[in-house]
Design an enzyme around this catalytic site. Structure first.
Site, PDB file in Angstrom:
ATOM      1  N   GLU A 155     -45.347   0.692  64.965  1.00 18.20           N
ATOM      2  CA  GLU A 155     -45.714   2.027  65.446  1.00 18.20           C
ATOM      3  C   GLU A 155     -46.206   1.990  66.892  1.00 18.20           C
ATOM      4  OE1 GLU A 155     -48.345   4.036  62.722  1.00 18.20           O
ATOM      5  OE2 GLU A 155     -46.672   4.530  61.412  1.00 18.20           O
ATOM      6  N   GLU A 311     -42.239   3.506  55.860  1.00 18.86           N
ATOM      7  CA  GLU A 311     -43.593   3.665  55.324  1.00 18.86           C
ATOM      8  C   GLU A 311     -43.760   5.092  54.832  1.00 18.86           C
ATOM      9  OE1 GLU A 311     -46.975   2.885  57.787  1.00 18.86           O
ATOM     10  OE2 GLU A 311     -46.060   1.118  58.698  1.00 18.86           O
TER      11      GLU A 311
HETATM   12  C1  GLA Z   1     -49.336   3.516  59.817  1.00 22.81           C
HETATM   13  C2  GLA Z   1     -49.309   2.031  60.049  1.00 22.81           C
HETATM   14  C3  GLA Z   1     -49.685   1.242  58.841  1.00 22.81           C
HETATM   15  C4  GLA Z   1     -50.828   1.888  58.099  1.00 22.81           C
HETATM   16  C5  GLA Z   1     -50.441   3.296  57.760  1.00 22.81           C
HETATM   17  C6  GLA Z   1     -51.454   4.030  56.933  1.00 22.81           C
HETATM   18  O1  GLA Z   1     -48.145   4.005  59.358  1.00 22.81           O
HETATM   19  O2  GLA Z   1     -48.062   1.586  60.511  1.00 22.81           O
HETATM   20  O3  GLA Z   1     -50.044  -0.056  59.257  1.00 22.81           O
HETATM   21  O4  GLA Z   1     -51.965   1.881  58.892  1.00 22.81           O
HETATM   22  O5  GLA Z   1     -50.287   4.002  58.955  1.00 22.81           O
HETATM   23  O6  GLA Z   1     -51.058   5.341  56.673  1.00 22.81           O
END
Ligand code: GLA
Length: 684
Positions: A155, A311
């Site tokens: 991210e 995710e």
């Molecule tokens: C982001 C991050 C993860 C985690 C999630 C929690 O997507 O990439 O590592 O922290 O948030 O929602």
């Protein structure tokens, strides 16, 4: 940046799994993890995303043992690996040796170690170490048979997307030199004669830290562009290392849906597969509508190629003020929505719920109660269901509507403090326009303002503040060849250096739209004016424009109150075989629905009569089969008209003329591929 050939992901069915953090657990837990993963149908996990310090506890001293062991276990269990380069966050020893690597905010404060992503994207030390770590990972695991995908960083920009430190300032100057050549070019571009901002040395240029008053808008815009590019360089740097050592393994970085700070068109162009992290808020009853637009972007970023939901949350998150859990069945419909929108994966953050740290209250596939947890029961059921949907793997979403997503306009219309109104917000505008199409029953793809538009009958341009003649030419040619273009307020206002187009808005779009904007006319807070369209009055909060229509332009709607009463608000101009509409006002959902209904009719496309945001339907197609997803995002049952004789992939049943979708219900209907995708409607 070059666009590379796309390497395919070696997975034959839909991927199912999540982030896996084995280094947060003792090794005796791993066997249970593997057993339960197999039981749940997990076939892909992402690791070791945040494990750099566990892999290199001291500079140059590596401890690969634990990762070797868990990768071997996963491989023997038939679980594939989305292998992270482990560069998402720096180890403390690196930061303490190079404190100048810590990012700085716009007020000049250093951000401290103790969370994650504490790095300046421009730092040469960080870049050098990232390349070193990536190389070490690739050399050690590039031949591992289980590795099917490289997960680069994590991210980008989640916590640190902009840095105002001196290292960033030096990098910003180099970026500006590349863009403008010399100081005259920069001074001209930034319009420095206003407020005495002429630069006489490159060294005098700073990142736009907090100043006594509003900053130079072009400086602010260039800083947005630069900051996106700085992270893109970091991404490219890892890609180059990986392509050198493992040329056949596809690369990705996980996106954050429609994220303002990074131009994902640029990021997607250099990777092989688009992946997204999606966290629609269970507390928001129409969060799925926003998700639909995000997914419309994800599938569009690489021309309709399937993407991966990398995710999502099994239930609640832990980063909102209030983290409402997902109700029983809600995770399933959320997940299948992503599949409906072209994802070839359903993945979660994370596999096993943490016992400690910042994310211990974040739900996971396997909750604190282990296999007795509700999230485990529900994710395991979903894993089984996904196996019934394996046919949809690799198929593509069919959409007739494109919506222009343009980061320059997003940044330009929001970065500055000196605008006609701070209430005109690019993202709100795009989301409102998308919502109206969602209500009318159409999925929407994101598209660039220069196209390609071949797939579409209608192109929506909710806002294009920064517009150039290439974009105008592409939109004009689309309309002239029979397309319908709808352009929203505050478009065609400035060029790429934020200079107002000669004659004012809509600048290069003037001929296409057949209107001229005399003045922007925002309303103060609490004042809602009215616009009439097709004899109905619609609310016009925040924004209107004084526009003049040129002679061949039809006036389709007028301002009905306030100073603009009686003046044109919504116009349509015939253009070749198509048309170009201009909607100068910000309108409520009902107003946009009314306009878009006419646009769809003109384009020969169907529209729903009954507007229920809970109901969503869209089609993924193979060469010979349409897979039409019908989703009920709400708690009330819905009855929908469906093509009789379709095979429901989930139940195995053959449909009659209608179908009942219970609370959070989903059906996936297979029918022979038709010229137009099936259009499902609610029975009222
Ligand atoms: C982001 C991050 C993860 C985690 C999630 C929690 O997507 O990439 O590592 O922290 O948030 O929602």
């Amino acid at each position: 940046m070059t666009t590379h050939h796309t390497r395919p992901l070696r997975l034959e069915s839909l991927a199912f799994g999540g982030d896996y953090n084995p280094d947060q657990w003792s090794e005796d837990v791993w066997d249970e993890d593997i057993r339960l993963m197999i039981d749940a149908g997990v076939n892909l996990v992402s690791l070791p995303i945040f494990s750099w310090p566990q892999l290199e506890p001291e500079p140059g001293v590596f401890d690969w043992g634990w990762l070797d062991r868990i990768l071997a276990k996963l491989w023997h269990a038939g679980i594939r690996i989305d292998l992270a380069t482990a560069t998402a966050t720096p180890p403390s020893w690196l930061l303490r040796a190079h404190p100048e690597m810590l990012p700085m905010d716009a007020e000049g404060h250093r951000l401290e170690f103790g969370s994650r992503q504490a790095y300046c994207p421009s730092s040469p030390v960080w870049r050098e170490n990232v390349a070193r770590m990536t190389r070490a990972m690739a050399e050690r695991y590039g031949d591992h048979p289980g590795v099917v995908l490289w997960h680069i960083s994590n991210e980008y920009g989640d916590h640190t997307s902009r840095c105002w430190c001196p290292v960033s300032a030096r990098h910003f100057r180099r970026w500006l030199k590349d863009r403008y050549g010399d100081l005259n070019g920069l001074n001209e571009a930034w319009g420095v004669n206003v407020w005495g901002q002429r630069y006489t040395s490159w060294d005098h240029i700073e990142t736009p830290r907090r100043a006594p008053g509003p900053g130079n808008p072009t400086q602010l815009l260039d800083f947005e562009r630069f900051s996106s590019d700085a992270l893109l360089e970091l991404f490219q740097l890892e890609i180059d290392v990986l392509r050198e050592i493992t040329p056949d393994i596809p690369v990705t970085t996980n996106f954050m849906s429609m994220f303002r700070d990074l131009d994902y068109w640029d990021f997607a162009a250099v990777e092989d597969i688009v992946t997204d992290d999606a966290y629609p808020d269970p507390a928001d009853p129409i969060a799925h509508v926003g998700a639909a637009l995000n997914y419309g972007l994800m599938r569009a970023l690489k021309g309709g190629q399937p993407w991966l939901l990398l995710e999502s949350s099994a239930s609640g998150t832990s980063w909102r003020d209030v983290n409402v859990p997902k109700a029983p069945g809600e995770m399933r419909v959320d997940s299948l929505q992503a599949v409906a929108h072209g994802s070839d994966a359903v993945m979660f953050f994370q596999w096993r719920q943490a016992k400690y740290g910042q994310e211990k209250f974040h739900s996971s596939m396997l909750g604190h109660r282990g296999e007795r947890s509700r999230t485990y029961r529900e994710t395991r059921e979903l894993g089984r269901e996904l196996q019934q949907l394996r046919e949809v793997h690799g198929t593509r979403v069919r959409s007739r509507i494109g919506l222009v997503v343009d980061w320059d306009s997003w940044w330009g219309s929001t970065a500055a403090e000196s605008l006609p109104s701070q209430r005109l917000n690019w993202a709100h505008q795009a989301r409102a326009w998308h919502r109206a199409m969602h209500l009318l029953g159409h999925p929407v793809d994101a598209v660039r303002a220069t196209g390609p538009f071949d797939e579409y009958d209608v192109v929506l341009v909710p806002n294009l503040y920064i517009a150039d003649s290439a974009q105008a030419a592409a939109l004009t040619s689309f309309a002239e060849q029979g397309g319908r273009v709808v352009v929203g307020p505050f478009s065609g206002v400035v060029d790429a250096t934020e200079k107002v187009h000669d004659g004012g808005a809509p600048g290069p779009l003037r001929d296409l739209l057949g209107i001229e904007v005399d003045e922007h006319w925002p309303h103060t807070d609490g004042v809602t004016e009215q616009v009439t369209f097709a004899d109905a009055a619609h609310d016009n909060p925040f924004w209107g424009e004084w526009i003049d229509a040129t002679d061949k332009t039809e006036v389709r709607g007028c301002y009905a109150s306030g100073e603009l009463e009686g003046l044109p608000a919504i116009t349509r101009r015939a253009a070749g075989d198509g048309s170009a509409w201009y909607v100068s006002a910000i309108l409520d959902d009902a107003g946009l629905v009314a306009i878009f209904r006419d646009v769809l009719a003109e384009a020969g496309l169907p529209a729903r009569d009954s507007l229920n945001p809970d109901f969503e339907s869209l089609t993924r197609s193979s060469a010979d089969t349409d897979y039409t997803f019908a989703l009920n995002h709400g708690r009330e049952p819905l009855t929908i008209d469906v093509p009789p004789g379709a095979r429901d992939l989930i139940t195995g049943a053959t449909t009659g003329a209608s179908l009942e979708l219970g609370r959070f219900g989903v059906a996936v209907l297979a029918t022979p591929r038709a010229d137009q995708a099936p259009f499902l409607t609610l029975r009222v």
